[in-house]
Design an enzyme around this catalytic site. Structure first.
Site, PDB file in Angstrom:
ATOM      1  N   GLU A 132      -7.565  93.745 -19.082  1.00 28.41           N
ATOM      2  CA  GLU A 132      -7.204  92.705 -20.062  1.00 28.41           C
ATOM      3  C   GLU A 132      -5.766  92.969 -20.463  1.00 28.41           C
ATOM      4  O   GLU A 132      -5.499  93.844 -21.283  1.00 28.41           O
ATOM      5  CB  GLU A 132      -8.111  92.805 -21.299  1.00 28.41           C
ATOM      6  CG  GLU A 132      -9.558  92.437 -21.063  1.00 28.41           C
ATOM      7  CD  GLU A 132      -9.748  90.954 -20.819  1.00 28.41           C
ATOM      8  OE1 GLU A 132      -8.808  90.169 -21.035  1.00 28.41           O
ATOM      9  OE2 GLU A 132     -10.846  90.574 -20.376  1.00 28.41           O
TER      10      GLU A 132
ATOM     11  N   CYS B  14      -2.445  89.202 -27.506  1.00 26.74           N
ATOM     12  CA  CYS B  14      -2.143  89.033 -26.075  1.00 26.74           C
ATOM     13  C   CYS B  14      -2.120  87.574 -25.638  1.00 26.74           C
ATOM     14  O   CYS B  14      -1.328  87.187 -24.795  1.00 26.74           O
ATOM     15  CB  CYS B  14      -3.185  89.779 -25.262  1.00 26.74           C
ATOM     16  SG  CYS B  14      -4.870  89.326 -25.715  1.00 26.74           S
TER      17      CYS B  14
ATOM     18  N   GLU C  29     -14.274  89.498 -20.133  1.00 28.57           N
ATOM     19  CA  GLU C  29     -15.077  90.061 -21.210  1.00 28.57           C
ATOM     20  C   GLU C  29     -15.820  88.908 -21.864  1.00 28.57           C
ATOM     21  O   GLU C  29     -15.428  87.740 -21.739  1.00 28.57           O
ATOM     22  CB  GLU C  29     -14.188  90.778 -22.231  1.00 28.57           C
ATOM     23  CG  GLU C  29     -13.478  91.962 -21.593  1.00 28.57           C
ATOM     24  CD  GLU C  29     -12.857  92.931 -22.577  1.00 28.57           C
ATOM     25  OE1 GLU C  29     -12.106  92.480 -23.457  1.00 28.57           O
ATOM     26  OE2 GLU C  29     -13.121  94.139 -22.442  1.00 28.57           O
TER      27      GLU C  29
HETATM   28  P1  NDP Z   1      -0.371  99.898 -23.774  1.00 34.40           P
HETATM   29  O1  NDP Z   1      -0.442  99.397 -22.378  1.00 34.40           O
HETATM   30  O2  NDP Z   1       0.799 100.684 -24.181  1.00 34.40           O
HETATM   31  O3  NDP Z   1      -1.640 100.821 -24.085  1.00 34.40           O
HETATM   32  C1  NDP Z   1      -2.964 100.383 -23.928  1.00 34.40           C
HETATM   33  C2  NDP Z   1      -3.896 101.579 -23.902  1.00 34.40           C
HETATM   34  O4  NDP Z   1      -3.708 102.306 -22.683  1.00 34.40           O
HETATM   35  C3  NDP Z   1      -3.619 102.590 -25.022  1.00 34.40           C
HETATM   36  O5  NDP Z   1      -4.844 103.167 -25.423  1.00 34.40           O
HETATM   37  C4  NDP Z   1      -2.747 103.607 -24.318  1.00 34.40           C
HETATM   38  O6  NDP Z   1      -2.746 104.861 -24.967  1.00 34.40           O
HETATM   39  C5  NDP Z   1      -3.414 103.665 -22.960  1.00 34.40           C
HETATM   40  N1  NDP Z   1      -2.593 104.171 -21.876  1.00 34.40           N
HETATM   41  C6  NDP Z   1      -1.244 104.287 -21.793  1.00 34.40           C
HETATM   42  N2  NDP Z   1      -0.891 104.795 -20.598  1.00 34.40           N
HETATM   43  C7  NDP Z   1      -2.034 104.984 -19.887  1.00 34.40           C
HETATM   44  C8  NDP Z   1      -2.334 105.475 -18.573  1.00 34.40           C
HETATM   45  N3  NDP Z   1      -1.387 105.865 -17.722  1.00 34.40           N
HETATM   46  N4  NDP Z   1      -3.614 105.520 -18.176  1.00 34.40           N
HETATM   47  C9  NDP Z   1      -4.604 105.108 -18.998  1.00 34.40           C
HETATM   48  N5  NDP Z   1      -4.384 104.658 -20.264  1.00 34.40           N
HETATM   49  C10 NDP Z   1      -3.126 104.593 -20.697  1.00 34.40           C
HETATM   50  O7  NDP Z   1      -0.590  98.624 -24.676  1.00 34.40           O
HETATM   51  P2  NDP Z   1      -0.432  98.512 -26.267  1.00 34.40           P
HETATM   52  O8  NDP Z   1      -1.422  99.394 -26.924  1.00 34.40           O
HETATM   53  O9  NDP Z   1       1.001  98.655 -26.578  1.00 34.40           O
HETATM   54  O10 NDP Z   1      -0.901  97.006 -26.515  1.00 34.40           O
HETATM   55  C11 NDP Z   1      -0.063  95.933 -26.291  1.00 34.40           C
HETATM   56  C12 NDP Z   1      -0.346  95.298 -24.936  1.00 34.40           C
HETATM   57  O11 NDP Z   1      -1.730  95.028 -24.790  1.00 34.40           O
HETATM   58  C13 NDP Z   1       0.331  93.964 -24.785  1.00 34.40           C
HETATM   59  O12 NDP Z   1       0.910  93.838 -23.508  1.00 34.40           O
HETATM   60  C14 NDP Z   1      -0.806  92.971 -24.927  1.00 34.40           C
HETATM   61  O13 NDP Z   1      -0.573  91.748 -24.336  1.00 34.40           O
HETATM   62  C15 NDP Z   1      -1.950  93.707 -24.337  1.00 34.40           C
HETATM   63  N6  NDP Z   1      -3.211  93.189 -24.855  1.00 34.40           N
HETATM   64  C16 NDP Z   1      -4.030  92.468 -24.018  1.00 34.40           C
HETATM   65  C17 NDP Z   1      -5.198  91.907 -24.492  1.00 34.40           C
HETATM   66  C18 NDP Z   1      -6.131  91.150 -23.589  1.00 34.40           C
HETATM   67  O14 NDP Z   1      -7.294  91.006 -23.935  1.00 34.40           O
HETATM   68  N7  NDP Z   1      -5.699  90.641 -22.459  1.00 34.40           N
HETATM   69  C19 NDP Z   1      -5.570  92.025 -25.901  1.00 34.40           C
HETATM   70  C20 NDP Z   1      -4.671  92.837 -26.671  1.00 34.40           C
HETATM   71  C21 NDP Z   1      -3.522  93.377 -26.158  1.00 34.40           C
HETATM   72  P3  NDP Z   1      -1.745 105.109 -26.238  1.00 34.40           P
HETATM   73  O15 NDP Z   1      -1.402 103.793 -26.828  1.00 34.40           O
HETATM   74  O16 NDP Z   1      -2.534 105.939 -27.155  1.00 34.40           O
HETATM   75  O17 NDP Z   1      -0.556 105.761 -25.672  1.00 34.40           O
END
Ligand code: NDP
Length: 491
Positions: free
Chosen positions: A253, A287, A465
């Site tokens: 997502e 998002c 989802e």
């Molecule tokens: P990130 O991609 O930075 O992080 C998402 C999650 O992935 C966090 O828990 C992060 O950990 C974790 N993560 C980071 N690197 C890795 C890795 N290499 N392997 C596995 N997990 C990892 O997104 P944000 O939290 O900044 O959220 C914003 C983004 O999410 C936007 O692009 C938004 O569009 C998208 N989004 C999409 C939605 C959808 O349903 N399509 C809904 C909501 C948001 P940590 O943050 O703790 O470093």
């Protein structure tokens, strides 16, 4: 600290701690105050979570769906009873106004857990009659759980994301391990407590904290059958790569730069409401936001006038005050990113209609507030029309005809969502059919009832989802061939 949990992780039905994990804090973005201190999961905690989940899942898979569903529905009821407490915690963790968290976060999580609680008793296979000559051989399919599933959450809707992933997983007979965003670690732990209280056996819903490396460890571990991530496109790609070594099932997502098209026959007040909901709710940190608002040229000035007037009345303030409509940005890094995009919009020649910089709330001088911002005269090539900002920044673009606007709306690598406002019923459905997006809204924006599938096309993701569609992503089919006659063998 006003929101300190008993320990960082929840594994095997109880809080656990390992202080050798990297320390991190949860910060209230309205004040900069530290509300909790936690430790990231060590390899030992991750292994413990996978082990306890594996053992618990074997028994859970044999538990009748009706019983699994009863436990989920009890959890949904408890969530609703504690909605205010959960909402206040979510507001502290994210900075989103209580006005929103009271209706959109734990409430949506409860809806989802209740919905999949109802579906759990109704997981169905298929009977396929082979019409075989002698004795009527047939095939049936069984819908079986995948095993231990992992979820990785973004920071914008923490308890909602945890619920949207865990509910279908548990309904289908899987165990679940959730890693919240390091920025918003708290409400997933409350969800774990509630599931335990509702009677979910220990080990079926676990929470491990930490940043990217903890998510990466879950994505590559051979003990995990499936990983579902909500996050940015680069993170989704990394997760998919890590999951490929063990051929894990993935749901991604990811981000978007969704179009919202307003035709000249639309109800302008409703279209302005849709555009504001699709850009300013949760300080724009959603998002599926319709951040490219295409407005039919004949109504452009009327649309902008109404939009500017209503945007100026948005109430910024203390997120805990239910009158507040716009809270701060989640972190200092994201705040600076949003301000950078505002500066880029001005530098590239977009016309600033309103907002465009930081905002000050006198009682909260350290809050990360920015003004709700509208740019007009935006062109397709401008950075603010191409990149996901994840802040309250709306780009308004003009168009002349339907074919042109559909082509421009589709001219993006993303495909999460889209919207169209028009009173012409044929045009509404034609445009929705021609837009390449996982969700299209007609005459509204950003509503995500849990009964409806949600997810992206193109780089916005893989899988769905919610709705019955989610069942397919948390279970797999087993085909059973039944021969009633003799084996037809040439030997
Ligand atoms: P990130 O991609 O930075 O992080 C998402 C999650 O992935 C966090 O828990 C992060 O950990 C974790 N993560 C980071 N690197 C890795 C890795 N290499 N392997 C596995 N997990 C990892 O997104 P944000 O939290 O900044 O959220 C914003 C983004 O999410 C936007 O692009 C938004 O569009 C998208 N989004 C999409 C939605 C959808 O349903 N399509 C809904 C909501 C948001 P940590 O943050 O703790 O470093």
């Amino acid at each position: 600290m006003r929101a300190q949990p008993p320990a960082s992780h929840y594994v095997g039905g109880a809080y656990v701690e390992d202080e050798s994990g990297d320390a991190f804090a949860s910060i209230y973005p309205a004040t900069g105050e530290t509300i909790a201190k936690l430790h990231a999961a060590t390899p030992k905690i991750i292994a413990q979570a996978i082990e306890t989940a594996t053992i618990a899942q074997a028994q859970w898979a044999r538990t009748p769906g009706a019983e699994r569903g009863r436990i989920l529905r009890r959890a949904a009821k408890i969530m609703r009873e504690r909605n205010r407490e959960l909402s206040e915690l979510e507001t502290l963790d994210t900075g989103k106004p209580l006005q929103e968290t009271l209706v959109a976060d734990a409430a949506s999580g409860a809806d989802c857990i209740e919905y999949f609680g109802a579906l759990a008793a109704d997981l169905q296979g298929q009977h396929i009659d082979l019409g075989a000559p002698a004795n009527g051989s047939f095939v049936y399919t069984r819908r079986e759980p995948l095993g231990v599933c992992a979820g990785i959450g973004a920071w914008n809707y923490p308890i909602q994301i945890a619920s949207w992933k865990a509910a279908p997983a548990l309904a289908c007979g899987n165990a679940f391990i959730f890693k919240p965003s390091e920025t918003t670690p708290l409400t997933a732990l409350k969800l774990a407590e509630i599931l335990t209280e509702a009677g979910l056996p220990a080990g079926l819903f676990n929470v491990v904290q930490g940043a990217g490396p903890v998510g990466a460890a879950l994505s590559s571990d051979p003990g995990i059958a499936k990983v579902s991530v909500t996050g940015s496109v680069p993170t989704g790609m990394r997760v998919m790569r890590a999951a490929s070594d063990t051929l894990k099932n993935v749901t991604l997502e990811l981000g978007g730069k969704s179009p919202l098209i307003v035709f000249s026959d639309a109800d302008i007040a409703n279209a302005v409401s849709g555009a504001m909901l699709g850009n300013f709710y949760s300080s724009g940190q959603i998002c599926s936001n319709g951040t490219r608002v295409f407005v039919h040229r004949p109504i452009m000035e009327a649309f902008l006038r109404a939009l500017a007037e209503r945007t100026a009345k948005i109430v910024l303030g203390d997120p805990m005050d239910e009158a507040t409509q716009l809270g701060p940005i989640i972190t200092k890094a994201q705040y600076e990113r949003v301000l950078d995009y505002m500066a880029i919009g001005k530098a590239e020649g977009a016309r600033l209609v309103t907002g465009g910089g930081t905002a000050r709330v006198d009682a909260l001088p350290d809050g990360l507030f920015v003004q709700p911002t509208v740019f007009a005269d935006v062109t397709d090539e401008m950075t603010i029309a191409r990149e996901e900002i994840f802040g309250p920044v709306m780009s308004v673009l003009s168009f002349n005809d339907e074919d042109e606007v559909v082509a421009r709306a589709n001219g993006t690598e993303f495909g999460l969502a889209a919207g169209v406002f028009t009173r012409d019923i044929s045009r509404a459905h034609r445009v929705a059919a021609n837009l390449r997006a996982g969700t299209c809204w007609i005459n509204t924006y950003n509503l995500t009832p849990v009964e409806a599938p949600f997810g992206g096309t193109k780089r916005s993701g893989i899988g769905r989802e919610n709705g019955r569609a989610a069942i397919e992503h948390y279970s797999e089919l087993k085909t059973v061939y039944v021969e009633l006659g003799d084996v037809d063998s040439p030997y």
